[in-house]
Motif scaffolding. Structure first.
Motif, PDB file in Angstrom:
ATOM      1  N   ASN A 303      58.203 -37.903  71.474  1.00 44.88           N
ATOM      2  CA  ASN A 303      59.523 -38.479  71.224  1.00 44.88           C
ATOM      3  C   ASN A 303      59.777 -38.696  69.736  1.00 44.88           C
ATOM      4  O   ASN A 303      60.885 -38.446  69.249  1.00 44.88           O
ATOM      5  N   HIS A 304      58.780 -39.161  69.026  1.00 48.11           N
ATOM      6  CA  HIS A 304      58.964 -39.426  67.594  1.00 48.11           C
ATOM      7  C   HIS A 304      59.006 -38.143  66.763  1.00 48.11           C
ATOM      8  O   HIS A 304      59.375 -38.190  65.586  1.00 48.11           O
ATOM      9  N   GLY A 320      78.174 -34.275  70.791  1.00 50.52           N
ATOM     10  CA  GLY A 320      77.357 -35.095  71.657  1.00 50.52           C
ATOM     11  C   GLY A 320      76.929 -36.365  70.948  1.00 50.52           C
ATOM     12  O   GLY A 320      77.422 -36.687  69.866  1.00 50.52           O
ATOM     13  N   THR A 321      75.991 -37.097  71.556  1.00 55.79           N
ATOM     14  CA  THR A 321      75.488 -38.348  71.009  1.00 55.79           C
ATOM     15  C   THR A 321      73.969 -38.374  71.124  1.00 55.79           C
ATOM     16  O   THR A 321      73.432 -38.247  72.230  1.00 55.79           O
ATOM     17  N   PRO A 322      73.242 -38.533  69.993  1.00 51.79           N
ATOM     18  CA  PRO A 322      71.780 -38.637  70.078  1.00 51.79           C
ATOM     19  C   PRO A 322      71.384 -39.832  70.947  1.00 51.79           C
ATOM     20  O   PRO A 322      72.051 -40.875  70.937  1.00 51.79           O
ATOM     21  N   THR A 323      70.305 -39.692  71.696  1.00 44.66           N
ATOM     22  CA  THR A 323      69.863 -40.796  72.559  1.00 44.66           C
ATOM     23  C   THR A 323      68.371 -40.700  72.839  1.00 44.66           C
ATOM     24  O   THR A 323      67.785 -39.619  72.791  1.00 44.66           O
ATOM     25  N   ASN A 340      68.295 -45.754  70.244  1.00 44.13           N
ATOM     26  CA  ASN A 340      67.492 -45.130  69.189  1.00 44.13           C
ATOM     27  C   ASN A 340      66.071 -45.668  69.222  1.00 44.13           C
ATOM     28  O   ASN A 340      65.460 -45.938  68.183  1.00 44.13           O
ATOM     29  N   TYR A 341      65.554 -45.822  70.436  1.00 40.08           N
ATOM     30  CA  TYR A 341      64.218 -46.407  70.605  1.00 40.08           C
ATOM     31  C   TYR A 341      63.159 -45.565  69.899  1.00 40.08           C
ATOM     32  O   TYR A 341      62.229 -46.100  69.291  1.00 40.08           O
ATOM     33  N   VAL A 470      60.915 -46.639  81.841  1.00 39.17           N
ATOM     34  CA  VAL A 470      60.651 -45.207  81.662  1.00 39.17           C
ATOM     35  C   VAL A 470      60.802 -44.786  80.199  1.00 39.17           C
ATOM     36  O   VAL A 470      60.154 -43.831  79.758  1.00 39.17           O
ATOM     37  N   VAL A 471      61.629 -45.515  79.429  1.00 39.38           N
ATOM     38  CA  VAL A 471      61.728 -45.219  77.999  1.00 39.38           C
ATOM     39  C   VAL A 471      60.460 -45.660  77.285  1.00 39.38           C
ATOM     40  O   VAL A 471      59.870 -44.900  76.494  1.00 39.38           O
ATOM     41  N   GLU A 472      60.016 -46.871  77.531  1.00 38.68           N
ATOM     42  CA  GLU A 472      58.799 -47.367  76.877  1.00 38.68           C
ATOM     43  C   GLU A 472      57.576 -46.531  77.252  1.00 38.68           C
ATOM     44  O   GLU A 472      56.704 -46.283  76.413  1.00 38.68           O
ATOM     45  N   GLN A 473      57.535 -46.078  78.500  1.00 39.06           N
ATOM     46  CA  GLN A 473      56.406 -45.256  78.957  1.00 39.06           C
ATOM     47  C   GLN A 473      56.603 -43.779  78.623  1.00 39.06           C
ATOM     48  O   GLN A 473      55.732 -42.956  78.941  1.00 39.06           O
ATOM     49  N   ALA A 474      57.724 -43.453  77.995  1.00 41.05           N
ATOM     50  CA  ALA A 474      58.012 -42.088  77.536  1.00 41.05           C
ATOM     51  C   ALA A 474      57.867 -41.067  78.665  1.00 41.05           C
ATOM     52  O   ALA A 474      57.213 -40.042  78.523  1.00 41.05           O
ATOM     53  N   TRP A 475      58.521 -41.347  79.771  1.00 44.60           N
ATOM     54  CA  TRP A 475      58.537 -40.381  80.873  1.00 44.60           C
ATOM     55  C   TRP A 475      59.280 -39.115  80.470  1.00 44.60           C
ATOM     56  O   TRP A 475      59.012 -38.043  80.990  1.00 44.60           O
TER      57      TRP A 475
END
Length: 512
Positions: A303-304, A320-323, A340-341, A470-475
Motif C-alpha cells: 500500500n505504501h 477520480g479520487t485517490p483512496t 489517505n491512510y 480491512v484497511v488496517e489489515q491491508a486486505w
C-alpha cells in the motif's frame, strides 16, 4: 514516484474497462426512423464492453453485466435511478418483527415470453434455482433458508439470519424472474425467456458482436418499454466505441478520459458518477499459495509503495479520487480518516518489508485486466522500486468469476462496486463473498460484521468498523475511485443510475 515521460504518455491509452465488477447499425444512424420526413427515435443502440456467457438469470452479475438481463427479465423490485426501491413484479413486501421473514405480494397480470404465467410458484422456482445454480451473485440469497408459497400471489422468504440488503438484492440479480419451464435448460443459456419489456431477435443476434431485442407485445408496463427495438453492440475497444458513438452507429456507451475528449468535441453529452474503486485485491491473506501475503507488514508495504495521485493524474487524466479504503462515500461505511491512510512512502514500505522478514522475497502473480495493461505496468514499476516483484500473467477471461472462486488468483487488479454496507461486505469481506475466495476471517471481524447485519439504521456507522479493520489489515491496496464517464447523443435522454457505471435499461428514453 512520478511516472517518466514515456510511461505517462503510454498510460493515457487505458481503456474504459478500467472505468468499470462488451456490429451492425446502418448509415442513417442508430435509433432513428422516418415518418413523413421527420426523424422519430424508435430504436436504442448501446455500445457494451462484452457479451454475456449465459442468459440464465441465475448467472446474472452486477454493474455492466446486469443491464442486458433487464431487457428480457423483470425483477421483483425496481431500483429507481436515485436508489429508491419501488414495486415491479412485487407489489408490496413486509418483514416480520424479527426481520427473519419477508412476505412478498406479487402481480397477477404478468406472463413470460413463452406464455407461462408469473405467480408465486414461478417466483419460488426462480429463487430456488438461483440458490443452486452457482452463479456469480449466489451470495445475494445466502441468508435465505427457504421460500414458501403462501397462495397464488404471495411468497414468504425465510431467512436464517437478518439480511439488511435483501430488498436491494431483489432489485438485482436475485430478483430476476425467468420462465420456470426454461430454468436450468441449455436453451435459456443462449435465448432468455423472461417477462421483461423486450424479447431477443435470435436471427439478428450474433454472439460476441450484437444482441438485438424487439419490444414485447402485450408487455404489462409500457412506461418501462420506451423503444420498439434495442440493440446491444459489443465493442471491446474504447476507440471503437468512441468512433461508433460519434458516427451515429450507437446512441450511448462508456468511455475513458482520453476518448471522452473526442466525444465531447463531437457534442456528445456526459453523465458521470463514482461507482467503482480500482486497486489490488490481496486475496491470499492466509498464505495458502503465497506465504508473503499472509504477513500484514508485506500487505501494508504494498500500500505504501503506490503514488496514488500521480497514477490517477497521468493514467486517468485526474478523473477520480485517490483512496486507501474499499468502501465508498454512498455506503455509509466511508471514513475521512481512512481516505489517505496509506500515504506514498517508499522508505516506509522498504522498512516494513525488512521487518516482515520477506525483504527481497515478495513476488506476486496477477492476471491482466484487459484494457488496464498500462496501469498494471505502472504498478509493477512502483512496486519494483521498493523491492516487490509484480508478475502480470494471462488476461482475465469469461471464466474469471469461477477462477476467482476456485482460488486461482492469490492477488489481482480489479475494479469493484462500492455498494451499501452489507452489499459491499458480502462482495469483498465476508466468508461468502466472491472476492474473499480464501475465506479469510477472524472472530473480531465476524463480530463486527454481525453488528452491521443487526444494526438497522446504524448499519452504515457500524460498517465503518469493518472498513477500518480491512484497511488496517491491508486486505486490499485501493488506488482510486473512478469517475465513470457515460456518453450519449442528443437523440436519447439518459438518467444516471446511482452506484452503477451504466444506467439501468429503463433509464433511457427518446429525446423530445
Amino acid at each position: 514516484m512520478k511516472l517518466g515521460p514515456k510511461a505517462a504518455a503510454a498510460a493515457i491509452v487505458l481503456s474504459a474497462s478500467l472505468a468499470l465488477t462488451a456490429c451492425g447499425g446502418g448509415n442513417a444512424g442508430a435509433g432513428t426512423g422516418s415518418s413523413t420526413g421527420t426523424k422519430t427515435v424508435t430504436a436504442l443502440t448501446l455500445g457494451t464492453l462484452r457479451d454475456l456467457t449465459s442468459w440464465d438469470p441465475a448467472q446474472a452479475h452486477v454493474g455492466h453485466a446486469l443491464q442486458p438481463y433487464q431487457a428480457a427479465y423483470d425483477s421483483l423490485i425496481l431500483r429507481e435511478p436515485d436508489g429508491k426501491l419501488s414495486p415491479m413484479l412485487a407489489t408490496a413486501w413486509k418483514y416480520n418483527d424479527t426481520n427473519t421473514k419477508l412476505t412478498v405480494d406479487l402481480r397477477t397480470d404478468v406472463t413470460f415470453s413463452d406464455g407461462a404465467k408469473f405467480d408465486a410458484a414461478a417466483a419460488k422456482a426462480n429463487m430456488d434455482h438461483f440458490k443452486k445454480a452457482n452463479g456469480p451473485q449466489m451470495a445475494q440469497l445466502g441468508s435465505v433458508s427457504d421460500i414458501a408459497v403462501v397462495d397464488a400471489d404471495t411468497i414468504d422468504i425465510n431467512l436464517s439470519a437478518p439480511e439488511p440488503a435483501l430488498e436491494y438484492f431483489l432489485s438485482q440479480a436475485a430478483g430476476l424472474m425467468g420462465s420456470p419451464a426454461a430454468l436450468g435448460t441449455d436453451a435459456i443459456k443462449t435465448v432468455p425467456v423472461g417477462s421483461g419489456p423486450y424479447v431477443m431477435d435470435k436471427a439478428a443476434s450474433v454472439k460476441d458482436s450484437q444482441t438485438v431485442f424487439n419490444a414485447r407485445d402485450g408487455y404489462w408496463n409500457k412506461d418501462l418499454q420506451k423503444f420498439k427495438k434495442l440493440t446491444l453492440k459489443v465493442l471491446l475497444d474504447p476507440t471503437a466505441r468512441t468512433n461508433a458513438l460519434v458516427s451515429g452507429q450507437i446512441d450511448a456507451t462508456l468511455l475513458d478520459p482520453k476518448n471522452g475528449k473526442q466525444a465531447e468535441g463531437a457534442k456528445m453529452k456526459l453523465e458521470t458518477n463514482q461507482v467503482d474503486w480500482s486497486g489490488l485485491l490481496l486475496l491470499d491473506r492466509d498464505g495458502t499459495k503465497n506465504p508473503a501475503l499472509a504477513n500484514v507488514k508485506v500487505r501494508q508495504a504494498i500500500n505504501h509503495a503506490f503514488d496514488r495521485k500521480t497514477i490517477l493524474d497521468q493514467v486517468m487524466l485526474g478523473q477520480g479520487t485517490p483512496t486507501s479504503q474499499p468502501f465508498g462515500k454512498d455506503s455509509g461505511a466511508w471514513s475521512e480518516e481512512l481516505e489517505n491512510y496509506y500515504s506514498y512512502d517508499p522508505e516506509k514500505a522498504k522498512q516494513l518489508l525488512k521487518d516482515s522478514g520477506f525483504e527481497g522475497k515478495v513476488s506476486i502473480d496477477v492476471p491482466t485486466l484487459p484494457g488496464a495493461e498500462t496501469l498494471i505496468s505502472v504498478m509493477k514499476q512502483q512496486l519494483a522500486d521498493v523491492g516487490i516483484t509484480l508478475n502480470p500473467g494471462a488476461a482475465i477471461t469469461n471464466t474469471f468469476t469461477s477462477d476467482v472462486a476456485a482460488q486461482k488468483y492469490p492477488a489481482l487488479f480489479y475494479n469493484l462496486f462500492q455498494g451499501q454496507p452489507t452489499v459491499a461486505i458480502d462482495q469483498i469481506v465476508s466468508t461468502k463473498a466472491l472476492y474473499n475466495p480464501f475465506k479469510t476471517t477472524t472472530p473480531e471481524l465476524e463480530a463486527k460484521i454481525a453488528a452491521v447485519r443487526t444494526g438497522g439504521a446504524d448499519a452504515g456507522k457500524l460498517a465503518q468498523e469493518v472498513n477500518k479493520y480491512v484497511v488496517e489489515q491491508a486486505w486490499f491496496a485501493p488506488l482510486f475511485r473512478v469517475n465513470q464517464m457515460y456518453y450519449h447523443n442528443d437523440k436519447v435522454n439518459v438518467t444516471p443510475q446511482i452506484q452503477q457505471a451504466v444506467p439501468s435499461i429503463y433509464n433511457y428514453s427518446p429525446a423530445k
